[in-house]
Scaffold this active site. Structure first.
Site, mmCIF file in Angstrom:
data_model
loop_
_atom_site.group_PDB
_atom_site.id
_atom_site.type_symbol
_atom_site.label_atom_id
_atom_site.label_comp_id
_atom_site.label_asym_id
_atom_site.label_seq_id
_atom_site.Cartn_x
_atom_site.Cartn_y
_atom_site.Cartn_z
ATOM 1 N N ASP A 147 0.809 -1.214 0.000
ATOM 2 C CA ASP A 147 0.000 0.000 0.000
ATOM 3 C C ASP A 147 0.847 1.271 0.000
ATOM 4 O O ASP A 147 0.652 2.156 -0.842
ATOM 5 C CB ASP A 147 -0.930 -0.011 1.222
ATOM 6 C CG ASP A 147 -1.762 1.246 1.326
ATOM 7 O OD1 ASP A 147 -2.928 1.216 0.889
ATOM 8 O OD2 ASP A 147 -1.260 2.268 1.837
ATOM 9 N N THR A 179 -5.182 2.486 -0.140
ATOM 10 C CA THR A 179 -5.156 1.760 -1.404
ATOM 11 C C THR A 179 -5.596 0.313 -1.211
ATOM 12 O O THR A 179 -6.335 -0.240 -2.034
ATOM 13 C CB THR A 179 -3.755 1.816 -2.025
ATOM 14 O OG1 THR A 179 -3.332 3.183 -2.115
ATOM 15 C CG2 THR A 179 -3.745 1.212 -3.419
ATOM 16 N N ASP A 180 -5.150 -0.306 -0.127
ATOM 17 C CA ASP A 180 -5.611 -1.658 0.189
ATOM 18 C C ASP A 180 -7.124 -1.691 0.396
ATOM 19 O O ASP A 180 -7.818 -2.578 -0.113
ATOM 20 C CB ASP A 180 -4.925 -2.169 1.456
ATOM 21 C CG ASP A 180 -3.560 -2.780 1.185
ATOM 22 O OD1 ASP A 180 -3.282 -3.142 0.033
ATOM 23 O OD2 ASP A 180 -2.772 -2.901 2.129
ATOM 24 N N ILE A 181 -7.631 -0.745 1.173
ATOM 25 C CA ILE A 181 -9.069 -0.705 1.464
ATOM 26 C C ILE A 181 -9.867 -0.527 0.173
ATOM 27 O O ILE A 181 -10.857 -1.232 -0.081
ATOM 28 C CB ILE A 181 -9.394 0.426 2.448
ATOM 29 C CG1 ILE A 181 -8.733 0.194 3.806
ATOM 30 C CG2 ILE A 181 -10.905 0.593 2.598
ATOM 31 C CD1 ILE A 181 -9.259 -1.002 4.550
#
Length: 407
Positions: A147, A179-181
């Site tokens: 991320d 970004t991961d979320i």
């Protein structure tokens, strides 16, 4: 009531955040989610502490807060699929599943016969969602992607932080792994679209999700600001590139976020601030002019806002119909009456701590609401249940797998 996805089984081979976030969304919506973890180790985030969940006497348990954020409503199955027997069990589970989520490096599961092509041959209806840093193609495909690095490479950090030349200037990452979320959310959308396609055609498919793709897509208006002008937007701190005033301002006891979305709201703000002349000043009367004359207007507003407290400003501006709000820390967030009224904190029973706090899903469906069936699982908590109920293994067979180190 059963959830909207209660007819589905998901095999979640992912770890850390993007994949587990997708799996948790689907689990909240009612799906059965089997989380496959390495024996004795589990998901990396089980060890990403402190902080850890505390028991009734204030002692740390083994459960890291990070892991608890993304694994609610799942069953934990410990399984070593580097062993032949482990691979066989994953294939049997995939044959009985609707969706598989994985975030291994490109080609990483092919060595075990667990890639999409191999599992499609067993289960043509399987929806196989791969999440990687850079996708299944392109010159970066085999690189690992995280991320923080993607926030930088994908442009987000070039837009986040104080402007060049000001105190504390420099690129800054977002305070959560955004970004991961976002990739987890896009993956959820893609899975649901694939389910709709399967309902019409009977066919499963491969979903190729990349953190970099998601990060670039989520640059939104800033991406279009660049693409339409050829000029890269710069960091503006808390200011907005296209709207003025739309940023934080100092108050007598803290900060106020002012989010003026149109000229009418600006004139109302000017009246409350005791400066109605700003609303008719040719430099400030329209948003376009305010953007052009940002450097002149912002200091004037800052000089006015410092004479009242944040609460005073919020009360006056809300009454006038001007969008605004405070800058809360998380203690203030979870004490906020609107957050409380919406039930955004929940508590679930937990075997080590009595209960564990959770952040509620924001999905509000009137006919098929989300379900909170169980806390994030202990490592291997459901191994025997899954192998027995889903694959039909008896106690002797399960014990043999355990003695071989497969589970």
């Amino acid at each position: 009531m059963s959830g909207a996805l209660s007819h589905l089984r998901i095999l979640d081979l992912s770890r850390v955040l993007a994949g587990p976030w997708c799996g948790q969304n689907l689990a909240d919506l009612g799906a059965e989610v089997i989380k496959v973890e390495r024996p004795k180790v589990g998901d990396d985030t089980r060890h990403w502490g402190p902080p850890y969940l505390r028991d009734d006497e204030g002692r740390d348990t083994s459960e890291a807060a990070y892991f608890l954020a993304a694994n609610r409503n799942k069953q934990s199955l410990t399984l070593d699929f580097t062993q032949v027997e482990g691979q066989r069990l994953v294939r049997e589970l995939a044959a009985k599943s609707d969706i598989l989520i994985e975030n291994f490096k490109v080609g990483g599961l092919a060595a075990y016969g667990l890639d999409y092509a191999s599992l499609k041959a067993i289960n043509p209806r399987l929806i196989y969602c791969s999440i990687t840093g850079f996708g299944q193609s392109g010159p970066y495909a085999k690189r690992a992607g995280y991320d923080f690095m993607i926030q930088g490479l994908g442009g987000l950090m070039s837009l986040t932080g104080q402007p060049d030349g000001s105190d504390g200037a420099g690129p800054v990452k977002v305070g959560v792994a955004l970004t991961d979320i976002l990739t987890g959310l896009y993956a959820t959308v893609a899975v649901l679209a694939a389910l709709a396609h399967r309902q019409k055609t009977g066919e499963g498919q491969h979903i190729d999700m990349a953190l970099l793709d998601v990060q670039v897509a989520c640059l939104a208006n800033q991406a279009m600001n660049y693409l339409t002008t050829g000029v890269s937007p710069k960091r503006l701190g808390n200011a907005h590139p296209n709207i003025v005033p739309y940023q934080a301002f100092p108050t007598a006891d803290g900060d106020l976020i002012l989010t003026v979305g149109n000229d009418s709201q600006f004139r109302k703000f000017c009246d409350v601030a005791g400066h109605p002349e700003w609303g008719v000043d040719p430099r400030f009367a329209s948003n376009g002019q305010r953007v052009a004359h940002r450097a002149e207007l912002i200091p004037l507003i800052r000089q006015a806002t410092v004479f009242r407290t944040t609460a005073e400003w919020v009360g006056l501006l809300e009454a006038a119909g001007v969008p605004c709000g405070p800058v809360n820390d998380l203690q203030q967030v979870f004490a906020d009456p609107q957050v409380i009224a919406r039930g955004l904190r929940i508590d679930l029973p937990h075997p080590l701590a009595g209960s564990t706090p959770q952040v509620a899903s924001p999905l509000r469906l009137s006919a098929s609401p989300v379900e909170y069936r169980q806390a994030p699982p202990l490592l291997g908590e459901h191994t025997e249940r899954v192998l027995g109920e889903v694959l039909g293994l008896d106690a002797r067979q399960i014990e043999a797998l355990r003695s071989q180190g497969v589970i």
